[in-house]
Design an enzyme around this catalytic site. Structure first.
Site, PDB file in Angstrom:
ATOM      1  N   GLU A 127     -23.829  18.166 -23.285  1.00 34.15           N
ATOM      2  CA  GLU A 127     -23.600  19.023 -24.063  1.00 34.15           C
ATOM      3  C   GLU A 127     -22.649  18.845 -25.329  1.00 34.15           C
ATOM      4  OE1 GLU A 127     -22.571  21.862 -20.908  1.00 34.15           O
ATOM      5  OE2 GLU A 127     -24.029  23.159 -21.445  1.00 34.15           O
ATOM      6  N   GLU A 160     -26.487  20.277 -13.244  1.00 35.09           N
ATOM      7  CA  GLU A 160     -25.907  21.518 -12.834  1.00 35.09           C
ATOM      8  C   GLU A 160     -26.646  22.097 -11.686  1.00 35.09           C
ATOM      9  OE1 GLU A 160     -26.340  20.755 -15.876  1.00 35.09           O
ATOM     10  OE2 GLU A 160     -24.411  21.023 -17.232  1.00 35.09           O
TER      11      GLU A 160
END
Ligand code: NAI
Length: 655
Positions: free
Chosen positions: A73, A93
């Site tokens: 990210e 995740e």
């Protein structure tokens, strides 16, 4: 970034990681804290990334090692990304029951398109830099020095290009396909579907709206029992290696060459496990015929893997070459460790161990794959009980990740440390257990399967029992599992130990009767189910009718039984026995039991294992239900003292 923005001399910024990696992701321990705080770390990161992207000078991320989770990210909020070919990127995740929370689901589709973004966010697997470059995630691969290459790239007069300003082409077909895959391959999990929803939003809404939606879904996942369970399993798998009386610096013995005795179902698989890890194996059988059969199975298994594209024919040849079959013990005097996997029977095992003791070097480890026999009694057949232990592999040994490492009374610390470390090298999760009947996994599995049978005998259909547990998340229902393993195995054991059964106590009757009819399960084409081509199961109405008849003869009253009772009785049977094992010290900690069930028995990771599941239900509630079952069914449901104590003191199994 803010400081460099102000400095006139700076024309562009390169962001690079020190040491082994760019950014490997969040500190997973932080997630527990995040649950409690309003302002999540993801929210802080989101805002910071916004400011990086706002920078008026081009920012280049230079990636080596991994850019995972929050790391990717960060990289995507930079204006460009360069990477070494060996780097990997990913949004893993979901493997912890979460979704990216700092813009990952919005920026990734802007760079790589919807299809690639859902694959990465919902599947969680890493992508190599070479592939990421083709997908548009990485702008350039750098050969040689990464920092120098990144600076050269930044000097090329690149302009600021905000990922958030890119547009996303809708791709409904990819979204639908991803949802179908997630429902099939990640059954019962919410995070993959949420990740797909978030990625879908990137094509419909503005970047800001998409991020707000992502944040909402992230918080939902973070608060879920599922992510708690998966994070518990993540840490549990790492905690198994900690053994209170065996410090991490305990000396270990080298395991460079091994012997395996018996090339049946288990021995053949175990030989493959060693060969797969590059360790040469001598494989000994009693007869040439059995040896040929065992080798044919090994070869077939490897050939199947090649056919599925798991590895090349050359790798298969290399592995096969590491396995040296024989009907003698030639070469056994040179091996560091021997794993015995002959028929299950104490007299035979003792004979084999006495013989191995004579042949093997005095410092060689002797391990038994027995699933029911007393390791101390086996060790006593040798003059080196300190070198003897149990290595309980699970079928199929080359596939299942669990290895129960069974500690005998005399097993030395070095031997345990060696085998625990070896288990990692073999790609297994080694869990240390004590020497009681069935060790930990099977000792708990007994009550679980007993209740499954009782439920059928009291009126539930075979299908209803298996369905309820499958829906709970188990890889397979308990009755179908019996068919897979062979009902005759338990039947033989029960015949041997009948004299130990407490008098006047109800015993399951259906499986013994099925065995008397020759219905052993998959191998005979019929057990609880019928099996057709390729061992596909179909319900057999005859079985339900037979069980009704047997139950009638035994005077067992029939009633309607719902899925909740099926789950309670089978899963709480696991929990109650698990509590006894803990209390008696045969398992080191509740999370070890959870890891045994998740890695060896198809227990859903998102429920964290049976003991963690009981914690989430609340031990007081579990204890009450067990007391209630005791008043209805008696003997088998006596609550474990540890459970009672924890329930009464508001405690939990997990520390
Ligand atoms: P199996 O019957 O498939 O294989 C046993 C093999 O040992 C046979 O091929 C037999 O010819 C060979 N053998 C017998 N005596 C021998 C000797 N003196 N020297 C060399 N080979 C000899 O049995 P399976 O299922 O592989 O079980 C082996 C052990 O693993 C047993 O102790 C069993 O309890 C345990 N186990 C089995 C599991 C399973 O799912 N089948 C799971 C975990 C443990």
């Amino acid at each position: 970034v803010e400081r460099f923005q102000e400095e006139d001399a700076v024309r562009a910024i390169v962001l690079i990681g020190g040491g082994r990696t760019f950014i490997a992701g969040a500190d997973i321990r932080e997630f527990d804290k995040l649950r409690k705080s309003e302002q999540t770390g993801a929210a802080r990161l989101r805002e910071m990334l916004w400011r990086v992207e706002e920078c008026s000078k081009p920012v280049v991320a230079a990636i080596h090692g991994t850019a995972f989770g929050g790391g990717l990210e960060v990289a995507m909020a930079c204006h460009y990304r360069v990477a070494v070919a060996a780097a990997q990127v990913g949004q893993p995740e979901v493997k912890l029951g979460l979704i990216p929370g700092a813009g990952g689901t919005q920026r990734l589709p802007r760079l790589a398109g919807i299809a690639r973004a859902v694959e990465m966010c919902a599947g969680g697997d890493p992508v190599r830099a070479t592939e990421a470059e083709k997908a548009g995630i990485v702008d350039r691969l750098i050969e040689g020095d990464l920092l120098a290459g990144a600076i050269a790239f930044a000097r090329e007069g690149i302009a600021v290009r905000k990922t958030r300003d890119l547009t996303v082409a809708p791709d409904d077909a990819a979204l639908a396909a991803a949802r179908e895959t997630a429902r099939k391959r990640q059954r019962g999990l919410m995070a993959p579907l949420k990740a797909i929803d978030a990625v879908a939003a990137s094509a419909r809404w503005s970047f800001e709206e998409g991020c707000r939606y992502e944040a909402e879904l992230f918080r939902e996942c973070l608060a879920s029992e599922q992510s708690r369970g998966m994070i518990h399993v993540f840490f549990g798998e790492r905690t198994v290696a900690k053994i209170p009386d065996i410090p991490p610096d305990t000396a270990v013995l080298p395991v460079r060459r091994v012997g395996v005795v018996g090339a049946g179902t288990m021995g053949g698989g175990i030989a493959m496990v060693f060969a797969n890890a590059g360790i040469p194996v001598l494989l000994k059988e009693a007869t040439q015929e059995a040896l040929d059969r065992g080798l044919a199975t090994i070869t077939r298994n490897y050939a199947n893997s090649v056919k599925r594209g798991r590895f090349t024919p050359q790798v298969m040849e290399e592995r096969l070459a590491l396995i040296r079959p024989s009907v003698t013990h030639d070469g056994f005097e040179d091996v560091d460790m021997i794993v015995e996997a002959v028929f299950e029977g104490m007299e035979l095992k003792k004979k084999v161990f006495a013989e191995l003791d004579r042949i093997a070097r005095p410092d060689a480890i002797l391990a038994s794959n027995t699933s029911t026999l007393d390791i101390d009694e086996i060790a006593a057949a040798t003059g080196r009980p300190q070198m003897v232990l149990g290595t309980h592999f699970f079928s199929p040994a080359n596939v299942m990740r669990l290895l129960e490492v069974v500690r005998g009374r005399a097993t030395s610390r070095e031997v345990i440390a060696t085998v625990m470390q070896l288990s990692k090298k073999l790609g297994k999760v080694g869990v240390l257990v004590g020497n009681c009947r069935g060790f930990t996994g099977n000792r708990m599995f007994g009550p679980y399967r007993r209740e499954a049978q009782f439920l059928v005998e009291e009126g539930a259909t075979v299908e209803a029992v298996d369905r309820a547990l499958y829906d709970f998340g188990m890889a397979m229902g308990p009755l179908a599992t019996g068919d897979l393993a062979g009902l005759d195995v338990g039947w033989r054991i029960r015949q041997e130990y009948r004299h130990l059964e407490p008098p006047g106590v109800r015993q399951p009757l259906a499986e013994d009767r099925l065995c008397e009819m020759g219905r052993y399960g998959q191998k005979t084409g019929a057990g609880w189910y019928r099996y057709g081509e390729e061992r596909r199961a179909t319900t057999d109405p005859e079985v339900d009718a037979l069980v009704r008849k047997w139950a009638g003869e035994a005077g067992i009253p029939q009633r309607q039984i719902g899925p909740q009772e099926i789950v309670d009785r089978t899963i709480y049977a696991l929990v109650n026995e698990g509590a006894r094992i803990l209390e008696e010290g045969y398992a080191l900690r509740a999370s070890d039991i959870d890891i045994i069930y998740v890695t060896g028995y198809g227990f859903p990771a998102h429920r964290g294992g049976p003991m963690f599941y009981a914690d989430t239900v609340g031990l007081e509630k579990v204890y009450e239900r067990i007391c209630d079952l005791e008043s209805q069914h008696g003997y088998w449901w006596r609550p474990a003292p540890l459970l009672k104590q924890l329930a009464e003191s508001g405690g939990k199994f997990s520390k």
